[in-house]
Motif scaffolding. Sequence first.
Motif, PDB file in Angstrom:
ATOM      1  N   GLY A  64       0.814  -1.216   0.000  1.00 16.65           N
ATOM      2  CA  GLY A  64       0.000   0.000   0.000  1.00 16.65           C
ATOM      3  C   GLY A  64       0.841   1.256   0.000  1.00 16.65           C
ATOM      4  N   ALA A  65       1.932   1.262   0.761  1.00 18.57           N
ATOM      5  CA  ALA A  65       2.825   2.425   0.798  1.00 18.57           C
ATOM      6  C   ALA A  65       3.515   2.625  -0.542  1.00 18.57           C
ATOM      7  CB  ALA A  65       3.858   2.256   1.913  1.00 18.57           C
ATOM      8  N   TYR A  88       0.982   4.002  -2.968  1.00 16.27           N
ATOM      9  CA  TYR A  88       0.741   5.404  -2.635  1.00 16.27           C
ATOM     10  C   TYR A  88       1.867   6.280  -3.184  1.00 16.27           C
ATOM     11  CZ  TYR A  88       0.397   9.696   0.063  1.00 16.27           C
ATOM     12  OH  TYR A  88       0.325  11.017   0.416  1.00 16.27           O
ATOM     13  N   LYS A 148       1.646   6.671  -7.013  1.00 21.31           N
ATOM     14  CA  LYS A 148       0.597   7.599  -7.431  1.00 21.31           C
ATOM     15  C   LYS A 148       0.914   9.032  -7.029  1.00 21.31           C
ATOM     16  CE  LYS A 148      -3.157   4.233  -7.436  1.00 21.31           C
ATOM     17  NZ  LYS A 148      -4.448   3.850  -6.855  1.00 21.31           N
ATOM     18  N   GLU A 149       1.448   9.215  -5.835  1.00 16.07           N
ATOM     19  CA  GLU A 149       1.764  10.560  -5.341  1.00 16.07           C
ATOM     20  C   GLU A 149       2.834  11.234  -6.189  1.00 16.07           C
ATOM     21  OE1 GLU A 149       1.245  13.759  -2.731  1.00 16.07           O
ATOM     22  OE2 GLU A 149       0.069  11.926  -2.910  1.00 16.07           O
ATOM     23  N   ASP A 158      -3.278   2.806 -12.695  1.00 18.52           N
ATOM     24  CA  ASP A 158      -3.995   3.015 -11.429  1.00 18.52           C
ATOM     25  C   ASP A 158      -4.989   1.886 -11.167  1.00 18.52           C
ATOM     26  OD1 ASP A 158      -2.657   5.328 -10.772  1.00 18.52           O
ATOM     27  OD2 ASP A 158      -4.257   6.681 -11.440  1.00 18.52           O
ATOM     28  N   SER A 190      -4.601  -0.776  -8.077  1.00 17.15           N
ATOM     29  CA  SER A 190      -5.701  -0.888  -7.127  1.00 17.15           C
ATOM     30  C   SER A 190      -6.203  -2.327  -7.039  1.00 17.15           C
ATOM     31  CB  SER A 190      -6.834   0.047  -7.538  1.00 17.15           C
ATOM     32  OG  SER A 190      -7.912  -0.079  -6.668  1.00 17.15           O
ATOM     33  N   GLN A 248      -3.649  -4.413  -5.122  1.00 20.42           N
ATOM     34  CA  GLN A 248      -3.719  -4.139  -3.688  1.00 20.42           C
ATOM     35  C   GLN A 248      -4.964  -4.778  -3.070  1.00 20.42           C
ATOM     36  OE1 GLN A 248      -3.778   0.010  -2.637  1.00 20.42           O
ATOM     37  NE2 GLN A 248      -3.180  -0.406  -0.544  1.00 20.42           N
TER      38      GLN A 248
END
Length: 119
Positions: free
Chosen positions: A4-5, A8, A11-12, A54, A58, A61
């Motif tokens: 998850g990190a 993130y 995407k960030e 994306d 997703s 995940q």
Amino acid sequence: MSLGAIIYLIKENRLQNSIMDLRNINFRNYNQYNRNFFLKGGKNRNFRNIHKVDIVLSLLQNLRNRNYHWENILKTIEKNGKHYPRLTTKIENAYIGINTQKIDLFLSDLIKKELLEYC
């Protein structure tokens, strides 16, 4: 770091196009109700690579979390007589899911696409 990190951070920092090239992936291969486009302004807009990455991140995940927490990934949701997979994600008001029988196909397609890109 957790998956998850990592997702993130990808995407960030807008690294989607740098890590995967999924322009040729067809989401209909994994569920008959999937679309390869979203509606915007009353028009069909095809998913760009960034959208597809994306979606895939997703779904990965979601699949990882359901397996890690011993949830039944074979369950489906029934609405109006149609069966939809529980492994779904939503992007731009379009739902993309993976049928339970197609999980292996989805994962092997991702591995093949990434291996071919780097060979």
